[in-house]
Design an enzyme around this catalytic site. Sequence first.
Site, PDB file in Angstrom:
ATOM      1  N   GLN A 142      -1.017  -3.717  -9.023  1.00 46.11           N
ATOM      2  CA  GLN A 142      -0.989  -4.807  -9.997  1.00 46.11           C
ATOM      3  C   GLN A 142      -1.103  -6.170  -9.290  1.00 46.11           C
ATOM      4  O   GLN A 142      -1.393  -7.181  -9.895  1.00 46.11           O
ATOM      5  CB  GLN A 142       0.319  -4.699 -10.795  1.00 46.11           C
ATOM      6  N   HIS A 144       0.842  -1.202   0.000  1.00 44.71           N
ATOM      7  CA  HIS A 144       0.000   0.000   0.000  1.00 44.71           C
ATOM      8  C   HIS A 144       0.879   1.255   0.000  1.00 44.71           C
ATOM      9  O   HIS A 144       0.588   2.220  -0.701  1.00 44.71           O
ATOM     10  CB  HIS A 144      -0.884   0.037   1.256  1.00 44.71           C
TER      11      HIS A 144
HETATM   12  P1  AMP Z   1      -6.373  -4.056  -0.305  1.00 42.38           P
HETATM   13  O1  AMP Z   1      -6.204  -3.289   0.973  1.00 42.38           O
HETATM   14  O2  AMP Z   1      -5.867  -5.453  -0.223  1.00 42.38           O
HETATM   15  O3  AMP Z   1      -7.746  -3.922  -0.876  1.00 42.38           O
HETATM   16  O4  AMP Z   1      -5.409  -3.349  -1.335  1.00 42.38           O
HETATM   17  C1  AMP Z   1      -5.525  -1.968  -1.635  1.00 42.38           C
HETATM   18  C2  AMP Z   1      -4.694  -1.666  -2.863  1.00 42.38           C
HETATM   19  O5  AMP Z   1      -3.329  -1.981  -2.587  1.00 42.38           O
HETATM   20  C3  AMP Z   1      -5.114  -2.539  -4.047  1.00 42.38           C
HETATM   21  O6  AMP Z   1      -5.096  -1.743  -5.222  1.00 42.38           O
HETATM   22  C4  AMP Z   1      -4.044  -3.595  -4.065  1.00 42.38           C
HETATM   23  O7  AMP Z   1      -3.818  -4.135  -5.356  1.00 42.38           O
HETATM   24  C5  AMP Z   1      -2.820  -2.829  -3.591  1.00 42.38           C
HETATM   25  N1  AMP Z   1      -1.810  -3.750  -3.065  1.00 42.38           N
HETATM   26  C6  AMP Z   1      -1.976  -4.679  -2.088  1.00 42.38           C
HETATM   27  N2  AMP Z   1      -0.847  -5.400  -1.918  1.00 42.38           N
HETATM   28  C7  AMP Z   1       0.055  -4.931  -2.814  1.00 42.38           C
HETATM   29  C8  AMP Z   1       1.401  -5.266  -3.147  1.00 42.38           C
HETATM   30  N3  AMP Z   1       2.065  -6.250  -2.525  1.00 42.38           N
HETATM   31  N4  AMP Z   1       2.013  -4.565  -4.122  1.00 42.38           N
HETATM   32  C9  AMP Z   1       1.343  -3.558  -4.776  1.00 42.38           C
HETATM   33  N5  AMP Z   1       0.081  -3.193  -4.508  1.00 42.38           N
HETATM   34  C10 AMP Z   1      -0.566  -3.869  -3.548  1.00 42.38           C
END
Ligand code: AMP
Length: 290
Positions: A154, A38
């Site tokens: 991604q 994030h």
């Molecule tokens: P989430 O909190 O899991 O809904 O993720 C929020 C945003 O962070 C989403 O756009 C995810 O794709 C991105 N995200 C989560 N983990 C990663 C990671 N390891 N690398 C890049 N972006 C991430």
Amino acid sequence: MKTPKICKTRQELKAAIAEANPGSLGFVPTMGALHQGHGSLFRIAREENELVVISIFVNELQFNDAGDYARYPRQLEADVQLAADAGVDIIFAPEAQEIYHAGLPLIKLASGRMGELYEGASRPGHFDGMLAVVSKLLHLADPRQGQYRAYFGQKDAQQVVLIRRMVADLDYPVELRSVPIVRSEKGLALSSRNALLSEAEKDAALVLHRSIQLIADRAANHEPLNIEDAVGLFQMEPLVELDYFTVVDPNTLEELAFNCQDTPFTGEGLILVAATVGKVRLIDNQPISA
Ligand code: AMP
């Protein structure tokens, strides 16, 4: 380093954005339990915009499994610290009734065939629920003037494809930016769900990245992909249960026909993998081209 302003209601968010009156706004929706994946989205949004707004909201609609929703890690205090470190200005952290104030939506977005494949097949309703909340959040954070950009990882490749289609098909006035996957030193894609893994499970989970690398290297060398070798790596990991390992067209998400043949890889592809480790479902992916 300044502490981000926390907004709990849509009125507070609207007022905070209006007060900042930014020439450009970068918005990053999240479900919290923030990590450096994030953080990377926040930092890129910080570089590209005058005002950075993030949301922290665990969206019940996109969980098809009540246990998974209940177990999902929640840690607002630590999240505020990570957001502050990355230069976030405003955190929108609403309660469920603020988002679904009139009850769960009767009018729904349908993600269509691309929402029924892979993650959609294993988690029925997940993508319709995801689009419902992303759509609402994109409206709530819209500055209504100046540049408006939204950032997605991604890491959730299928999600990015679907949000791109929603924004294009329904003419949302926002520019989408996607950001590469951030991994641990050993290669595990960072995920809020990793906090639920034991050390042994974390080690076992490295097979996701190993299997992707095996096939990505073959693609880069113009070799046949023979993805059954990647599947074979999972059979040696008793703690890991493979759901799918596939190579798809990055725009349509349809499986590429040459997967099982002995022909060298050419063109563009996207490797997608999902597996369950202990109680935790993990996904990973990598674009390939040759
Ligand atoms: P989430 O909190 O899991 O809904 O993720 C929020 C945003 O962070 C989403 O756009 C995810 O794709 C991105 N995200 C989560 N983990 C990663 C990671 N390891 N690398 C890049 N972006 C991430």
